[in-house]
Enzyme design. Structure first.
Site, short mmCIF file in Angstrom:
data_model
loop_
_atom_site.label_atom_id
_atom_site.label_comp_id
_atom_site.label_asym_id
_atom_site.label_seq_id
_atom_site.Cartn_x
_atom_site.Cartn_y
_atom_site.Cartn_z
N LYS A 190 0.81 -1.23 0.00
CA LYS A 190 0.00 0.00 0.00
C LYS A 190 0.84 1.28 0.00
CE LYS A 190 -4.09 -2.13 1.97
NZ LYS A 190 -5.10 -2.14 3.02
N ASP A 234 -9.84 2.58 2.59
CA ASP A 234 -9.90 1.77 3.81
C ASP A 234 -10.63 2.49 4.96
OD1 ASP A 234 -8.63 -0.51 2.87
OD2 ASP A 234 -6.63 0.22 3.40
#
Ligand code: ATR
Length: 272
Positions: A65, A102
């Protein structure tokens, strides 16, 4: 047909392909979505290959990420705050726009699906890795009374504190320093459960009426939820809802349609 993928290492057990295929069927979108394993030192080449093949978007998962954020040419404000990305949009000129869905997924699961109020609540988050980086700003945007980061390695928690302190009432410590403190919501963002472990936490951390949320999920009770059950919580839930909601955010970004997540949520583990 438009192609999409989730890219990570490992990736075999990812639920993202099943989730996105269900979203596509539900909304009548003609698209393909697959899971791709990138070598740990070959993320950049893997993405370049997908862009060349004409993929329209990608989800990025552990451990890429932060690398994904660095690779993209453009970033949404929420990805910039997190300095980590879980979604790429491949733009018309083949450049990459990085987003991070997220935190929005976690907040939507807590507030819409579980009916949890974040405003004016005392929140404890366990862990200080990439999973925490993505959710701090969206949690702080709801104005909790306090957000405390506790981590095994204190320096990592302190590093996050220095980066995010300007966004709200934030503090950091190791686990031992939690003795005597009380919270309304405890969120596990450590990967300890993947090894069947659970950070050693003092009893009495959870205020009466409080709840516990594990950002991870599994078919059986995670070690954190096992601990949570013993703290007399009003509610607890695993992170399947967060996974589904972050996927819905990415789907919306790619296709401009918000899918209904409820049919996918019945498999999650949560208290009655
Ligand atoms: P992620 O991107 O999933 O957050 P990460 O950056 O490797 O992954 O972070 C993993 C987190 O889980 C860290 O907070 C780590 O604590 P340390 O910073 O002290 O390493 C935490 N973690 C992993 N295994 C753990 C264990 N057995 N007990 C307590 N914390 C653990």
């Amino acid at each position: 047909m438009d192609r999409y993928a989730v890219i990570g290492h490992p990736i075999a057990h990812s639920r993202s392909p099943a989730i996105h295929r269900q979203f596509a069927a539900q909304t009548g979108q003609r698209m393909q979505y697959e899971a791709i394993l990138a070598p740990k030192d070959g993320f950049r080449a893997c993405i370049a290959e997908r862009v060349k093949e004409g993929f329209r978007g990608m989800n990025i998962t552990v451990p890429f990420k932060e690398e994904a954020f660095a690779l993209a040419q453009e970033h949404t404000p929420r990805a910039t705050l997190a300095q980590a990305a879980n979604t790429f949009v491949v733009q018309a000129d083949r450049s990459l726009l990085a987003d991070n869905t997220d935190g929005a997924g976690l907040v939507r699961d807590l507030s819409s699906n579980l009916g949890v109020t974040l405003h004016a609540r005392k929140i404890l988050i366990l862990g200080a890795g990439g999973a925490v980086r993505g959710v701090l700003a969206p949690l702080l945007a709801h104005n909790p009374a306090h957000l405390h980061i506790a981590n095994r390695t204190l320096s990592r928690a302190e590093h996050l504190l220095s980066q995010f302190a300007h966004l709200g009432r934030l503090s950091a410590s190791g686990y031992d320093d939690l003795v005597g403190h009380h919270f309304d919501l405890i969120i596990n963002a450590t990967s300890a459960g993947l090894d069947g472990e659970q950070p050693a936490l003092p009893d009495g951390l959870l205020n009466p009426g409080g709840g516990c949320y594990d950002m991870f999920y599994s078919q059986t009770l995670t070690p954190f939820l096992h601990w949570a059950q013993q703290q007399n919580p009003r509610w607890y839930a695993d992170g399947l809802g967060m996974l589904v909601e972050q996927a819905a955010e990415a789907f919306y970004l790619w296709r401009g349609i918000r899918p209904d997540t409820t049919p996918l949520l019945h498999q999650r583990l949560r208290s009655p």
